[in-house]
Design a protein around this motif. Structure first.
Motif, PDB file in Angstrom:
ATOM      1  N   TYR A 294       0.830  -1.207   0.000  1.00  0.00           N
ATOM      2  CA  TYR A 294       0.000   0.000   0.000  1.00  0.00           C
ATOM      3  C   TYR A 294       0.864   1.256   0.000  1.00  0.00           C
ATOM      4  N   PHE A 295       1.908   1.277   0.826  1.00  0.00           N
ATOM      5  CA  PHE A 295       2.780   2.458   0.897  1.00  0.00           C
ATOM      6  C   PHE A 295       3.450   2.714  -0.449  1.00  0.00           C
ATOM      7  N   LEU A 296       4.007   1.676  -1.060  1.00  0.00           N
ATOM      8  CA  LEU A 296       4.669   1.839  -2.345  1.00  0.00           C
ATOM      9  C   LEU A 296       3.697   2.342  -3.411  1.00  0.00           C
ATOM     10  N   SER A 297       2.487   1.795  -3.411  1.00  0.00           N
ATOM     11  CA  SER A 297       1.496   2.236  -4.405  1.00  0.00           C
ATOM     12  C   SER A 297       1.161   3.710  -4.213  1.00  0.00           C
ATOM     13  N   SER A 298       1.023   4.140  -2.969  1.00  0.00           N
ATOM     14  CA  SER A 298       0.694   5.534  -2.691  1.00  0.00           C
ATOM     15  C   SER A 298       1.848   6.455  -3.071  1.00  0.00           C
ATOM     16  N   PHE A 299       3.071   6.035  -2.740  1.00  0.00           N
ATOM     17  CA  PHE A 299       4.247   6.859  -3.015  1.00  0.00           C
ATOM     18  C   PHE A 299       4.497   6.978  -4.518  1.00  0.00           C
ATOM     19  N   ILE A 300       4.449   5.856  -5.221  1.00  0.00           N
ATOM     20  CA  ILE A 300       4.703   5.872  -6.659  1.00  0.00           C
ATOM     21  C   ILE A 300       3.606   6.624  -7.403  1.00  0.00           C
ATOM     22  N   THR A 301       2.361   6.454  -6.973  1.00  0.00           N
ATOM     23  CA  THR A 301       1.259   7.205  -7.580  1.00  0.00           C
ATOM     24  C   THR A 301       1.478   8.705  -7.414  1.00  0.00           C
ATOM     25  N   LYS A 302       1.936   9.098  -6.239  1.00  0.00           N
ATOM     26  CA  LYS A 302       2.208  10.516  -5.995  1.00  0.00           C
ATOM     27  C   LYS A 302       3.312  11.011  -6.928  1.00  0.00           C
ATOM     28  N   LEU A 303       4.363  10.218  -7.097  1.00  0.00           N
ATOM     29  CA  LEU A 303       5.436  10.582  -8.015  1.00  0.00           C
ATOM     30  C   LEU A 303       4.918  10.724  -9.443  1.00  0.00           C
TER      31      LEU A 303
END
Length: 362
Positions: A294-303
């Protein structure tokens, strides 16, 4: 964790996958209604996702702490995990791609999904270690009734509190007074301070289901179904005076969502743990590293939203418009396909981590 219950892992993983799907459409302007939150009162399938995760947090607490003593070391581990979750959430809220990679202080949002998970986990775990199920039932009822009372009886600056958006909404009033500009929107924050109280109950209700699953009773599926139906009915009755509302996390919302969580988990439990039918492995893989995925998906989506391809179009927009948008497809379908592609990537990542026995605990 020994003697893992397959259905719990599948439920957790499926919830994380759904969280990613509803958070990453191709365009927010064209999304099928079931994949959007309710505009205010009432609920959609999307509104079930986050409370489902808090529910399974409670269920998992039973497996993790049922045989643990309430010692200083146990409290330390719970506190550290909670602080890690809160820290990751604050990082997501504060990060930007411009040096020094942190937003202006006034623009940083303090509440958030991971922050709420961290706070709810902390209190639910501590309460589980110190109370038997009867006391937890009494506390859950008191918190839900108390939240109903303060949200409907306490006036806001001399005006009767409403359950609509600001300005005369007690939950938003508290958030603005405590956090100032550090909220999701000026008129409400779906992970606000006051609404975290009933969110804790969402996890406590998951604890009761965890106690059923780990007990030596027979007909566990039946008990979960009965509990689920009772909660859904009671929640909808309560909706008549305290509307079901995710943004406010109303008491009726807690009961309805926990009821549906029980029913869904009961079905998965019956098929996998009772009948031995093998399915949903990909969800189990995601569930094994749920927070990391979940964290990676949120971070990469933000990028993807922040990084520009040609100075104007974001990576997200470029990928969507050039790969998924076609004249022969409705925009809603294109938007959904983008979300499914994102989900497929993280399912593959979860699979690789699982097969390589990489389990990152937060």
């Amino acid at each position: 964790m020994k003697n893992r219950v397959l259905s719990v892992d599948i439920f957790r993983g499926a919830t994380i996958i759904l969280m990613i799907l509803v958070n990453t459409p191709g365009t927010w302007s064209n999304v099928y209604a079931p994949f959007l939150h309710a505009k205010w009162h009432d609920y959609t399938p999307t509104d079930l996702v986050f409370p489902f995760f808090l529910f399974i947090v409670g269920t998992s607490i039973v497996f993790a702490y049922k045989n643990k003593e309430a010692t200083a070391n146990t409290y330390k581990k719970i506190s550290i995990r909670s602080l890690k979750l809160i820290g990751l959430g604050l990082f997501l809220g504060a990060f930007t791609i411009s040096f020094p990679f942190i937003k202006e202080f006034a623009a940083i949002r303090f509440p958030g999904v991971l922050q709420r998970i961290g706070v709810v986990f902390f209190f639910a775990a501590i309460l589980f270690l110190n109370m038997d199920w009867k006391k937890l039932v009494a506390l859950s009822a008191a918190l839900l009734l108390g939240y109903w009372a303060i949200m409907t009886l306490i006036p806001v600056e001399g005006v009767a509190s409403t359950l609509e958006r600001a300005p005369h909404n007690l939950a938003n009033y508290v958030d603005v007074k405590v956090f100032g500009t550090h909220n999701y929107k000026p008129d409400y924050d779906p992970e606000g301070l006051l609404s975290t109280i009933p969110a804790i109950v969402s996890s406590l209700l998951g604890i009761f289901t965890g106690l059923i699953i780990t007990s030596k009773r027979e007909n566990k599926t039946k008990q979960m179904v009965i509990l689920g139906i009772a909660m859904v009915i009671l929640g909808h009755v309560w909706d008549l005076v305290f509307p079901i509302n995710k943004a406010l996390w109303t008491s009726s919302f807690v009961l309805v969502t926990a009821g549906w969580a029980n029913l869904v988990l009961a079905l998965i439990y019956f098929l996998t743990d009772v009948k031995g039918i093998k399915f949903g492995s990909i969800f189990r893989y995601a569930g094994a590293n749920a927070i990391v995925v979940y964290f990676l998906s949120s971070f990469i989506t933000k990028l993807f939203y922040l990084i520009k391809v040609d100075g104007e179009t974001s990576v997200h927009g470029w990928l969507f418009n050039n790969i998924f948008v076609h004249d022969f497809m409705p925009m809603e379908f294109s938007s959904l396909l983008y979300g499914l592609a994102v989900v497929a990537f993280y399912c593959l990542l979860a699979y690789v981590l699982y097969k390589r026995k990489i389990f990152i605990k937060v």
